[in-house]
Design a protein around this motif. Structure first.
Motif, PDB file in Angstrom:
ATOM      1  N   GLN A 184      -7.453 -15.803  -2.129  1.00 50.86           N
ATOM      2  CA  GLN A 184      -8.011 -16.401  -0.922  1.00 50.86           C
ATOM      3  C   GLN A 184      -7.346 -15.867   0.340  1.00 50.86           C
ATOM      4  O   GLN A 184      -7.948 -15.850   1.411  1.00 50.86           O
ATOM      5  N   LEU A 185      -6.094 -15.432   0.197  1.00 46.08           N
ATOM      6  CA  LEU A 185      -5.366 -14.850   1.330  1.00 46.08           C
ATOM      7  C   LEU A 185      -4.612 -13.637   0.805  1.00 46.08           C
ATOM      8  O   LEU A 185      -3.680 -13.770   0.015  1.00 46.08           O
ATOM      9  N   LEU A 186      -5.046 -12.463   1.229  1.00 45.61           N
ATOM     10  CA  LEU A 186      -4.444 -11.221   0.733  1.00 45.61           C
ATOM     11  C   LEU A 186      -3.647 -10.564   1.838  1.00 45.61           C
ATOM     12  O   LEU A 186      -4.152 -10.358   2.947  1.00 45.61           O
ATOM     13  N   MET A 187      -2.399 -10.218   1.525  1.00 46.83           N
ATOM     14  CA  MET A 187      -1.612  -9.442   2.469  1.00 46.83           C
ATOM     15  C   MET A 187      -1.656  -7.984   2.053  1.00 46.83           C
ATOM     16  O   MET A 187      -1.201  -7.614   0.973  1.00 46.83           O
ATOM     17  N   ALA A 188      -2.245  -7.158   2.909  1.00 45.73           N
ATOM     18  CA  ALA A 188      -2.303  -5.716   2.673  1.00 45.73           C
ATOM     19  C   ALA A 188      -1.146  -5.097   3.451  1.00 45.73           C
ATOM     20  O   ALA A 188      -1.285  -4.779   4.636  1.00 45.73           O
ATOM     21  N   ASP A 189      -0.010  -4.935   2.792  1.00 44.88           N
ATOM     22  CA  ASP A 189       1.209  -4.510   3.473  1.00 44.88           C
ATOM     23  C   ASP A 189       1.194  -3.007   3.721  1.00 44.88           C
ATOM     24  O   ASP A 189       1.019  -2.217   2.794  1.00 44.88           O
ATOM     25  N   GLU A 190       1.383  -2.624   4.978  1.00 47.42           N
ATOM     26  CA  GLU A 190       1.367  -1.222   5.407  1.00 47.42           C
ATOM     27  C   GLU A 190       0.074  -0.540   4.963  1.00 47.42           C
ATOM     28  O   GLU A 190       0.083   0.456   4.243  1.00 47.42           O
TER      29      GLU A 190
ATOM     30  N   ALA B 167      -2.022   3.788   2.634  1.00 48.05           N
ATOM     31  CA  ALA B 167      -2.968   4.100   1.570  1.00 48.05           C
ATOM     32  C   ALA B 167      -3.938   5.186   2.015  1.00 48.05           C
ATOM     33  O   ALA B 167      -4.162   5.394   3.210  1.00 48.05           O
ATOM     34  N   SER B 168      -4.541   5.858   1.039  1.00 49.54           N
ATOM     35  CA  SER B 168      -5.505   6.910   1.344  1.00 49.54           C
ATOM     36  C   SER B 168      -6.775   6.302   1.928  1.00 49.54           C
ATOM     37  O   SER B 168      -7.070   5.121   1.708  1.00 49.54           O
ATOM     38  N   PRO B 169      -7.552   7.080   2.679  1.00 49.00           N
ATOM     39  CA  PRO B 169      -8.815   6.558   3.239  1.00 49.00           C
ATOM     40  C   PRO B 169      -9.741   5.980   2.178  1.00 49.00           C
ATOM     41  O   PRO B 169     -10.472   5.025   2.444  1.00 49.00           O
ATOM     42  N   ARG B 170      -9.720   6.544   0.978  1.00 48.02           N
ATOM     43  CA  ARG B 170     -10.581   6.049  -0.103  1.00 48.02           C
ATOM     44  C   ARG B 170     -10.232   4.597  -0.445  1.00 48.02           C
ATOM     45  O   ARG B 170     -11.109   3.750  -0.605  1.00 48.02           O
ATOM     46  N   THR B 171      -8.942   4.310  -0.569  1.00 45.87           N
ATOM     47  CA  THR B 171      -8.508   2.954  -0.906  1.00 45.87           C
ATOM     48  C   THR B 171      -8.714   2.008   0.270  1.00 45.87           C
ATOM     49  O   THR B 171      -9.125   0.860   0.094  1.00 45.87           O
ATOM     50  N   GLN B 172      -8.432   2.496   1.480  1.00 49.95           N
ATOM     51  CA  GLN B 172      -8.682   1.672   2.669  1.00 49.95           C
ATOM     52  C   GLN B 172     -10.148   1.271   2.744  1.00 49.95           C
ATOM     53  O   GLN B 172     -10.463   0.107   3.025  1.00 49.95           O
ATOM     54  N   SER B 173     -11.036   2.209   2.489  1.00 49.44           N
ATOM     55  CA  SER B 173     -12.471   1.932   2.570  1.00 49.44           C
ATOM     56  C   SER B 173     -12.892   0.890   1.544  1.00 49.44           C
ATOM     57  O   SER B 173     -13.736   0.035   1.833  1.00 49.44           O
ATOM     58  N   ALA B 174     -12.322   0.973   0.345  1.00 43.92           N
ATOM     59  CA  ALA B 174     -12.662   0.004  -0.701  1.00 43.92           C
ATOM     60  C   ALA B 174     -12.285  -1.407  -0.268  1.00 43.92           C
ATOM     61  O   ALA B 174     -13.056  -2.360  -0.441  1.00 43.92           O
TER      62      ALA B 174
ATOM     63  N   PHE C 154       0.828  -1.196   0.000  1.00 46.51           N
ATOM     64  CA  PHE C 154       0.000   0.000   0.000  1.00 46.51           C
ATOM     65  C   PHE C 154       0.868   1.253   0.000  1.00 46.51           C
ATOM     66  O   PHE C 154       1.840   1.350   0.759  1.00 46.51           O
ATOM     67  N   THR C 155       0.506   2.203  -0.862  1.00 49.01           N
ATOM     68  CA  THR C 155       1.219   3.473  -0.990  1.00 49.01           C
ATOM     69  C   THR C 155       0.181   4.588  -1.079  1.00 49.01           C
ATOM     70  O   THR C 155      -0.988   4.337  -1.394  1.00 49.01           O
ATOM     71  N   PRO C 156       0.575   5.850  -0.830  1.00 54.73           N
ATOM     72  CA  PRO C 156      -0.401   6.947  -0.867  1.00 54.73           C
ATOM     73  C   PRO C 156      -1.092   7.119  -2.222  1.00 54.73           C
ATOM     74  O   PRO C 156      -2.213   7.630  -2.281  1.00 54.73           O
ATOM     75  N   ASP C 157      -0.429   6.723  -3.328  1.00 57.06           N
ATOM     76  CA  ASP C 157      -1.040   6.918  -4.644  1.00 57.06           C
ATOM     77  C   ASP C 157      -1.819   5.689  -5.130  1.00 57.06           C
ATOM     78  O   ASP C 157      -2.282   5.657  -6.273  1.00 57.06           O
ATOM     79  N   LEU C 158      -1.962   4.677  -4.285  1.00 58.23           N
ATOM     80  CA  LEU C 158      -2.733   3.490  -4.666  1.00 58.23           C
ATOM     81  C   LEU C 158      -4.220   3.844  -4.706  1.00 58.23           C
ATOM     82  O   LEU C 158      -4.747   4.434  -3.771  1.00 58.23           O
TER      83      LEU C 158
END
Length: 336
Positions: free
Chosen positions: A123-129, A133-140, A88-92
Protein backbone atom coordinates in the motif's frame (compact mmCIF):
# COMPACT_ATOMS: atom_id res chain seq x y z
CA UNK A 1 -39.23 22.16 -5.99
CA UNK A 2 -36.54 24.82 -5.57
CA UNK A 3 -36.98 24.70 -1.78
CA UNK A 4 -36.57 20.93 -1.78
CA UNK A 5 -33.41 21.23 -3.88
CA UNK A 6 -32.00 23.87 -1.52
CA UNK A 7 -32.79 21.69 1.48
CA UNK A 8 -31.06 18.73 -0.18
CA UNK A 9 -27.93 20.81 -0.82
CA UNK A 10 -27.94 22.02 2.77
CA UNK A 11 -28.14 18.44 4.05
CA UNK A 12 -25.28 17.47 1.73
CA UNK A 13 -23.15 20.35 3.02
CA UNK A 14 -23.94 19.37 6.63
CA UNK A 15 -22.90 15.77 5.96
CA UNK A 16 -19.64 16.94 4.38
CA UNK A 17 -18.92 19.18 7.39
CA UNK A 18 -19.60 16.35 9.87
CA UNK A 19 -17.43 13.97 7.87
CA UNK A 20 -14.70 16.62 7.59
CA UNK A 21 -14.73 17.18 11.35
CA UNK A 22 -14.18 13.50 12.15
CA UNK A 23 -11.62 13.06 9.35
CA UNK A 24 -9.67 16.12 10.46
CA UNK A 25 -9.24 14.58 13.91
CA UNK A 26 -7.68 11.46 12.34
CA UNK A 27 -5.35 13.25 9.93
CA UNK A 28 -4.15 15.71 12.56
CA UNK A 29 -3.49 12.80 14.93
CA UNK A 30 -1.47 11.17 12.13
CA UNK A 31 0.51 14.36 11.63
CA UNK A 32 1.27 14.58 15.36
CA UNK A 33 2.27 10.90 15.51
CA UNK A 34 4.70 11.30 12.60
CA UNK A 35 6.10 14.52 14.09
CA UNK A 36 6.85 12.65 17.33
CA UNK A 37 9.34 10.47 15.42
CA UNK A 38 10.54 12.72 12.57
CA UNK A 39 12.09 15.88 14.05
CA UNK A 40 12.67 19.20 12.32
CA UNK A 41 10.92 18.28 9.06
CA UNK A 42 7.45 19.74 9.63
CA UNK A 43 7.07 20.99 6.05
CA UNK A 44 8.26 17.66 4.62
CA UNK A 45 5.81 15.75 6.82
CA UNK A 46 2.99 18.09 5.78
CA UNK A 47 3.76 17.76 2.07
CA UNK A 48 4.09 13.96 2.30
CA UNK A 49 0.71 13.73 4.04
CA UNK A 50 -0.86 16.11 1.51
CA UNK A 51 0.48 13.89 -1.29
CA UNK A 52 -1.05 10.76 0.21
CA UNK A 53 -4.34 12.46 1.10
CA UNK A 54 -4.52 13.65 -2.52
CA UNK A 55 -4.14 10.05 -3.68
CA UNK A 56 -0.82 10.75 -5.40
CA UNK A 57 2.84 9.81 -5.35
CA UNK A 58 5.75 11.86 -4.05
CA UNK A 59 9.41 12.32 -5.00
CA UNK A 60 11.62 13.04 -1.98
CA UNK A 61 14.84 14.83 -2.93
CA UNK A 62 17.63 15.18 -0.39
CA UNK A 63 21.11 14.07 0.59
CA UNK A 64 21.55 10.81 2.55
CA UNK A 65 20.83 10.73 6.27
CA UNK A 66 17.85 13.10 6.42
CA UNK A 67 15.32 10.45 7.55
CA UNK A 68 13.64 9.96 4.17
CA UNK A 69 13.49 6.18 4.63
CA UNK A 70 12.40 6.56 8.24
CA UNK A 71 9.64 8.97 7.18
CA UNK A 72 8.11 6.42 4.80
CA UNK A 73 8.39 3.61 7.34
CA UNK A 74 6.80 5.83 10.00
CA UNK A 75 3.98 6.87 7.67
CA UNK A 76 3.22 3.23 6.95
CA UNK A 77 2.80 2.50 10.66
CA UNK A 78 0.89 5.69 11.51
CA UNK A 79 -1.51 5.41 8.54
CA UNK A 80 -2.03 1.69 9.03
CA UNK A 81 -0.63 0.79 5.60
CA UNK A 82 1.47 -2.15 4.52
CA UNK A 83 4.80 -0.52 3.69
CA UNK A 84 7.70 -1.99 1.76
CA UNK A 85 11.06 -0.65 0.61
CA UNK A 86 13.01 -1.40 -2.56
CA UNK A 87 16.62 -0.28 -2.93
CA UNK A 88 17.03 0.59 -6.60
CA UNK A 89 20.29 -0.49 -8.26
CA UNK A 90 21.47 -0.54 -11.91
CA UNK A 91 20.98 -4.33 -12.14
CA UNK A 92 17.40 -4.29 -10.79
CA UNK A 93 14.99 -5.70 -13.36
CA UNK A 94 11.21 -5.16 -13.78
CA UNK A 95 10.31 -8.65 -12.45
CA UNK A 96 12.26 -7.83 -9.27
CA UNK A 97 9.64 -5.24 -8.36
CA UNK A 98 6.54 -6.38 -10.27
CA UNK A 99 6.74 -10.12 -9.65
CA UNK A 100 7.23 -13.12 -11.88
CA UNK A 101 5.64 -16.39 -12.93
CA UNK A 102 7.14 -19.69 -11.83
CA UNK A 103 6.45 -23.15 -13.23
CA UNK A 104 5.07 -25.55 -10.68
CA UNK A 105 4.36 -29.25 -10.94
CA UNK A 106 1.54 -30.81 -8.90
CA UNK A 107 1.67 -34.26 -7.29
CA UNK A 108 -0.29 -35.58 -10.26
CA UNK A 109 2.41 -34.35 -12.64
CA UNK A 110 0.37 -31.44 -14.00
CA UNK A 111 2.41 -28.33 -14.68
CA UNK A 112 1.11 -24.77 -14.35
CA UNK A 113 2.38 -21.25 -13.88
CA UNK A 114 1.87 -19.42 -10.60
CA UNK A 115 2.36 -15.66 -10.23
CA UNK A 116 4.53 -14.61 -7.31
CA UNK A 117 3.92 -10.98 -6.43
CA UNK A 118 6.79 -8.55 -6.15
CA UNK A 119 7.34 -5.83 -3.53
CA UNK A 120 5.22 -3.38 -5.55
CA UNK A 121 2.14 -5.14 -4.13
CA UNK A 122 2.11 -2.95 -1.04
CA UNK A 123 0.00 0.00 0.00
CA UNK A 124 3.00 2.28 0.55
CA UNK A 125 6.14 1.58 -1.45
CA UNK A 126 9.43 3.34 -0.91
CA UNK A 127 11.46 3.39 -4.11
CA UNK A 128 14.85 4.26 -2.64
CA UNK A 129 17.21 6.08 -5.04
CA UNK A 130 14.90 5.55 -8.00
CA UNK A 131 17.38 7.25 -10.34
CA UNK A 132 19.86 4.39 -9.83
CA UNK A 133 17.65 1.91 -11.69
CA UNK A 134 17.71 1.50 -15.46
CA UNK A 135 15.04 3.30 -17.55
CA UNK A 136 13.40 -0.07 -18.21
CA UNK A 137 12.81 -0.70 -14.50
CA UNK A 138 11.81 2.91 -13.85
CA UNK A 139 9.21 2.68 -16.62
CA UNK A 140 7.76 -0.52 -15.18
CA UNK A 141 7.28 1.14 -11.79
CA UNK A 142 5.95 4.41 -13.15
CA UNK A 143 3.48 2.66 -15.44
CA UNK A 144 2.15 0.76 -12.43
CA UNK A 145 1.85 4.08 -10.56
CA UNK A 146 -0.25 5.49 -13.37
CA UNK A 147 -2.36 2.43 -14.22
CA UNK A 148 -2.75 0.99 -10.69
CA UNK A 149 -2.13 -2.52 -12.03
CA UNK A 150 0.63 -4.62 -13.59
CA UNK A 151 0.49 -7.00 -16.53
CA UNK A 152 2.69 -10.10 -16.44
CA UNK A 153 2.54 -12.73 -19.19
CA UNK A 154 -0.64 -11.13 -20.51
CA UNK A 155 -2.47 -11.39 -17.18
CA UNK A 156 -3.59 -8.29 -15.28
CA UNK A 157 -2.89 -8.06 -11.55
CA UNK A 158 -4.47 -5.14 -9.66
CA UNK A 159 -2.41 -3.33 -7.06
CA UNK A 160 -3.78 -2.98 -3.50
CA UNK A 161 -5.81 0.06 -2.51
CA UNK A 162 -4.70 2.56 -1.51
CA UNK A 163 -1.44 2.47 -3.44
CA UNK A 164 1.21 5.14 -3.04
CA UNK A 165 4.85 5.43 -4.04
CA UNK A 166 7.28 7.70 -2.24
CA UNK A 167 10.51 7.66 -4.23
CA UNK A 168 13.81 9.19 -3.19
CA UNK A 169 16.59 10.84 -5.17
CA UNK A 170 20.04 11.96 -4.12
CA UNK A 171 20.59 15.37 -5.79
CA UNK A 172 24.38 15.44 -5.45
CA UNK A 173 25.46 12.04 -6.79
CA UNK A 174 25.16 11.76 -10.57
CA UNK A 175 27.57 8.93 -11.48
CA UNK A 176 25.85 5.66 -12.29
CA UNK A 177 22.40 7.21 -12.28
CA UNK A 178 19.61 7.43 -14.84
CA UNK A 179 17.72 10.70 -14.29
CA UNK A 180 13.97 10.37 -14.65
CA UNK A 181 12.70 11.82 -17.95
CA UNK A 182 10.23 14.68 -17.81
CA UNK A 183 7.21 12.59 -18.81
CA UNK A 184 7.83 10.26 -15.88
CA UNK A 185 8.54 13.06 -13.40
CA UNK A 186 5.09 14.39 -14.28
CA UNK A 187 3.56 11.27 -12.69
CA UNK A 188 4.66 12.49 -9.26
CA UNK A 189 2.13 14.80 -7.65
CA UNK A 190 4.88 16.63 -5.73
CA UNK A 191 8.63 16.98 -5.54
CA UNK A 192 9.38 17.29 -1.83
CA UNK A 193 12.74 18.85 -0.97
CA UNK A 194 14.20 17.43 2.25
CA UNK A 195 16.65 19.88 3.81
CA UNK A 196 18.90 19.71 6.88
CA UNK A 197 17.20 20.05 10.29
CA UNK A 198 17.85 23.12 12.40
CA UNK A 199 20.10 23.04 15.47
CA UNK A 200 17.34 22.36 18.03
CA UNK A 201 15.85 19.55 15.95
CA UNK A 202 19.26 17.95 15.46
CA UNK A 203 19.82 18.12 19.23
CA UNK A 204 16.54 16.18 19.71
CA UNK A 205 17.64 13.67 17.09
CA UNK A 206 20.91 13.07 18.94
CA UNK A 207 19.24 12.29 22.25
CA UNK A 208 16.33 10.29 20.80
CA UNK A 209 18.31 8.04 18.47
CA UNK A 210 21.43 7.34 20.56
CA UNK A 211 19.79 6.58 23.89
CA UNK A 212 18.65 3.29 25.39
CA UNK A 213 15.13 3.68 24.01
CA UNK A 214 14.03 5.20 20.72
CA UNK A 215 10.61 6.74 20.11
CA UNK A 216 8.43 4.35 18.10
CA UNK A 217 5.60 5.45 15.79
CA UNK A 218 2.03 4.67 16.86
CA UNK A 219 -0.92 3.93 14.56
CA UNK A 220 -3.38 6.82 14.18
CA UNK A 221 -5.43 5.74 11.15
CA UNK A 222 -6.31 2.72 9.08
CA UNK A 223 -6.35 2.11 5.33
CA UNK A 224 -10.16 2.43 5.19
CA UNK A 225 -10.05 5.75 7.07
CA UNK A 226 -7.34 7.02 4.72
CA UNK A 227 -9.41 6.14 1.64
CA UNK A 228 -12.43 7.85 3.20
CA UNK A 229 -10.28 10.95 3.73
CA UNK A 230 -9.13 10.80 0.10
CA UNK A 231 -12.74 10.65 -1.08
CA UNK A 232 -13.59 13.59 1.17
CA UNK A 233 -10.73 15.66 -0.29
CA UNK A 234 -12.38 15.42 -3.70
CA UNK A 235 -15.71 16.62 -2.25
CA UNK A 236 -14.40 19.74 -0.51
CA UNK A 237 -15.67 22.95 -2.15
CA UNK A 238 -13.20 25.21 -3.92
CA UNK A 239 -13.91 28.91 -4.30
CA UNK A 240 -13.73 30.67 -7.64
CA UNK A 241 -10.80 32.80 -6.46
CA UNK A 242 -8.78 29.67 -5.68
CA UNK A 243 -9.59 28.11 -9.06
CA UNK A 244 -8.55 31.33 -10.81
CA UNK A 245 -5.31 31.41 -8.79
CA UNK A 246 -4.49 27.82 -9.81
CA UNK A 247 -5.18 28.51 -13.48
CA UNK A 248 -3.26 31.80 -13.46
CA UNK A 249 -0.24 30.23 -11.75
CA UNK A 250 -0.01 27.08 -13.89
CA UNK A 251 -0.69 28.85 -17.20
CA UNK A 252 1.85 31.57 -16.41
CA UNK A 253 4.49 28.87 -15.78
CA UNK A 254 4.50 28.04 -19.50
CA UNK A 255 6.31 29.86 -22.31
CA UNK A 256 4.05 32.53 -23.77
CA UNK A 257 2.45 35.88 -23.05
CA UNK A 258 0.52 34.80 -19.91
CA UNK A 259 3.73 34.49 -17.89
CA UNK A 260 4.91 38.01 -18.60
CA UNK A 261 8.60 38.72 -18.01
CA UNK A 262 9.16 35.48 -16.06
CA UNK A 263 8.00 33.34 -18.99
CA UNK A 264 11.01 34.44 -21.04
CA UNK A 265 13.16 32.25 -18.80
CA UNK A 266 10.96 29.15 -19.22
CA UNK A 267 11.82 26.57 -21.89
CA UNK A 268 8.80 24.35 -21.18
CA UNK A 269 6.23 24.29 -18.44
CA UNK A 270 3.56 22.20 -16.71
CA UNK A 271 0.57 20.65 -18.46
CA UNK A 272 -2.99 20.23 -17.14
CA UNK A 273 -1.84 17.44 -14.81
CA UNK A 274 -0.17 20.17 -12.70
CA UNK A 275 -3.50 22.00 -12.39
CA UNK A 276 -5.19 18.78 -11.31
CA UNK A 277 -2.43 18.07 -8.78
CA UNK A 278 -2.63 21.57 -7.33
CA UNK A 279 -6.43 21.40 -7.11
CA UNK A 280 -6.26 18.20 -5.06
CA UNK A 281 -3.26 19.30 -2.98
CA UNK A 282 -4.80 22.59 -1.78
CA UNK A 283 -7.94 20.71 -0.68
CA UNK A 284 -5.84 18.14 1.19
CA UNK A 285 -3.81 20.87 2.92
CA UNK A 286 -6.97 22.61 4.01
CA UNK A 287 -8.32 19.37 5.50
CA UNK A 288 -4.99 18.74 7.24
CA UNK A 289 -5.25 22.20 8.84
CA UNK A 290 -8.86 21.65 9.95
CA UNK A 291 -10.37 23.89 7.27
CA UNK A 292 -13.22 22.83 5.00
CA UNK A 293 -12.21 24.85 1.94
CA UNK A 294 -8.79 25.85 0.56
CA UNK A 295 -7.56 29.41 0.18
CA UNK A 296 -5.24 31.25 -2.18
CA UNK A 297 -2.55 30.95 0.52
CA UNK A 298 -2.65 27.17 0.02
CA UNK A 299 -2.01 27.67 -3.70
CA UNK A 300 0.98 29.90 -2.95
CA UNK A 301 2.37 27.46 -0.36
CA UNK A 302 2.12 24.37 -2.59
CA UNK A 303 3.07 26.00 -5.90
CA UNK A 304 6.76 25.09 -5.77
CA UNK A 305 6.51 21.37 -4.85
CA UNK A 306 3.79 20.85 -7.47
CA UNK A 307 5.44 22.84 -10.29
CA UNK A 308 9.19 22.52 -9.72
CA UNK A 309 9.70 19.14 -11.40
CA UNK A 310 7.38 20.06 -14.28
CA UNK A 311 9.39 23.03 -15.57
CA UNK A 312 12.72 23.73 -17.23
CA UNK A 313 14.56 26.99 -17.85
CA UNK A 314 16.11 28.17 -21.08
CA UNK A 315 19.86 27.94 -21.59
CA UNK A 316 20.14 31.72 -21.34
CA UNK A 317 18.33 31.76 -17.97
CA UNK A 318 20.53 28.99 -16.60
CA UNK A 319 23.63 30.81 -17.83
CA UNK A 320 22.52 33.85 -15.86
CA UNK A 321 22.35 31.67 -12.73
CA UNK A 322 18.56 31.69 -12.42
CA UNK A 323 16.77 28.73 -10.83
CA UNK A 324 13.30 27.22 -11.22
CA UNK A 325 12.54 28.13 -7.60
CA UNK A 326 13.29 31.81 -8.29
CA UNK A 327 11.01 31.84 -11.34
CA UNK A 328 8.19 30.17 -9.39
CA UNK A 329 8.60 32.74 -6.60
CA UNK A 330 8.28 35.49 -9.23
CA UNK A 331 5.10 33.85 -10.59
CA UNK A 332 3.62 33.43 -7.09
CA UNK A 333 3.95 37.14 -6.42
CA UNK A 334 1.34 37.70 -9.14
CA UNK A 335 -1.40 35.83 -7.24
CA UNK A 336 -0.77 36.58 -3.58
Amino acid sequence: MAAATGEGLEKLEDSIVRLAESTTVHVQAARTAIGAVIFGQDKVVEQALVTVLSGGHGLLVGVPGLAKTKLVDTMGTVLGLEARRVQFTPDLMPPDILGTEVLEESQGGKRSFRFITGPIFAQLLMADEINRASPRTQSALLQAMQEQHVTVAGARHDLPKPFHVLATQNPIEQEGTYPLPEAQLDRFLMEIDVDYPDRDAERRILFDTTGAEETKPKPAMGADELMAAQRLVRRLPVGESVVDAILTLVRSARPGPEGGEAAKAIAWGPGPRASQALMLAVRARALLDGRYAPSVDDVVELAEPVLKHRMALTFAARAEGRTVSEVIAQLKSRIG
